[in-house]
Write a protein that holds these residues in place. Structure first.
Motif, short mmCIF file in Angstrom:
data_model
loop_
_atom_site.label_atom_id
_atom_site.label_comp_id
_atom_site.label_asym_id
_atom_site.label_seq_id
_atom_site.Cartn_x
_atom_site.Cartn_y
_atom_site.Cartn_z
N MET A 14 -8.70 13.57 -6.40
CA MET A 14 -8.69 12.44 -5.46
C MET A 14 -8.63 11.11 -6.20
O MET A 14 -7.87 10.21 -5.82
N ARG A 15 -9.42 10.98 -7.25
CA ARG A 15 -9.41 9.71 -7.99
C ARG A 15 -8.06 9.46 -8.65
O ARG A 15 -7.63 8.31 -8.79
N ARG A 16 -7.39 10.52 -9.04
CA ARG A 16 -6.09 10.36 -9.67
C ARG A 16 -5.02 9.94 -8.68
O ARG A 16 -4.10 9.18 -9.02
N HIS A 17 -5.11 10.42 -7.44
CA HIS A 17 -4.04 10.17 -6.46
C HIS A 17 -4.43 9.19 -5.35
O HIS A 17 -3.60 8.91 -4.48
N ASN A 18 -5.64 8.69 -5.37
CA ASN A 18 -6.11 7.81 -4.29
C ASN A 18 -5.18 6.62 -4.05
O ASN A 18 -4.82 6.32 -2.91
N GLN A 19 -4.81 5.92 -5.11
CA GLN A 19 -4.02 4.71 -4.95
C GLN A 19 -2.65 5.01 -4.34
O GLN A 19 -2.20 4.32 -3.42
N THR A 20 -2.01 6.05 -4.86
CA THR A 20 -0.69 6.41 -4.34
C THR A 20 -0.76 6.79 -2.86
O THR A 20 0.07 6.33 -2.06
N LEU A 21 -1.73 7.61 -2.51
CA LEU A 21 -1.83 8.05 -1.12
C LEU A 21 -2.23 6.91 -0.19
O LEU A 21 -1.72 6.81 0.93
N TYR A 22 -3.13 6.04 -0.66
CA TYR A 22 -3.51 4.89 0.17
C TYR A 22 -2.31 3.98 0.42
O TYR A 22 -2.06 3.56 1.54
N ARG A 23 -1.58 3.69 -0.63
CA ARG A 23 -0.41 2.81 -0.48
C ARG A 23 0.63 3.44 0.44
O ARG A 23 1.29 2.73 1.21
N THR A 24 0.77 4.74 0.35
CA THR A 24 1.72 5.44 1.22
C THR A 24 1.30 5.32 2.68
O THR A 24 2.10 4.95 3.55
N ALA A 25 0.04 5.63 2.96
CA ALA A 25 -0.47 5.55 4.33
C ALA A 25 -0.42 4.11 4.83
O ALA A 25 -0.04 3.85 5.98
#
Length: 209
Positions: A14-25
């Motif tokens: 989650m910490r690795r992908h949080n930024q990417t997924l947040y920006r996507t959403a």
């Protein structure tokens, strides 16, 4: 490890992908709080479905696709638009209206605060003004620096479509920012206010010496 119930491994993911997924959403929902909720729900779906992941696509692309589906589902539930966002459909008919909306945004007056923060807010505002499908492609390509192939896999659209939408999004964004710069020229090196008072006071003080 995650499938086996290793929570530490899932936290690391989650910490690795949080930024990417947040920006996507965020690129789909245009709402900070709702984007966070969408990411959380997407992670729960990913956690429960991790056993079905076969590695046919990159894990990051798989996660992005999950959060995209979750974000789109939320737009349907809240019914804020008469027409549902379609990342795989024809968006050209919506471009004109979106361009008009971008033109109508009043120019900012970044006189207070750090220039970097003001620039970031201006950029975010203009990205929010892009057409829905263009916006998500742009965020993944330009902000997250995902490859054309990765974006195509994540959004389930052809690579040619990714290139076309990214090119058009970049053009729209450049035009919108150029308009802001034109407005800013009017206020550049402003002489009113404290600077004017300071110079007048300095001259008067020297005359009285």
């Amino acid at each position: 490890r995650i499938v086996a119930g290793d929570r530490d491994a899932f936290c690391a993911l989650m910490r690795r992908h949080n930024q990417t997924l947040y920006r996507t959403a965020r690129s789909i929902l245009k709402d900070d709080a709702e984007a966070e909720d969408a990411v959380q729900d997407a992670y729960l779906l990913a956690y429960r479905g991790m056993g079905a992941f076969r590695g046919e696509a990159k894990l990051s692309s798989w996660l992005v696709r999950i959060v995209v589906n979750e974000a789109i589902a939320r737009t349907r539930k809240r019914k804020r638009r008469a027409e549902i966002i379609r990342l795989d459909g024809d968006v050209e008919s919506a471009v004109t209206a979106e361009e008009i909306a971008m033109d109508a945004v009043a120019p900012g007056q970044p006189e207070q605060g750090a220039l970097r923060a003001e620039t970031r807010r201006l950029l975010e505002k203009k990205i929010d003004g892009l057409p829905d499908a263009f916006r998500t492609v742009f965020v993944l390509r330009a902000v997250e620096e995902m490859s054309v192939k990765e974006v195509a896999a994540a959004l389930n659209i052809p690579e040619a479509t990714v290139r076309t939408r990214f090119f058009r999004a970049r053009g729209l964004l450049r035009e919108a920012l150029a308009r802001e710069v034109d407005f800013a020229f009017e206020d550049a090196f402003a002489f009113a206010g404290e600077r004017c008072d300071r110079i007048v006071a300095g001259v008067l003080a020297r005359i009285e010496e």
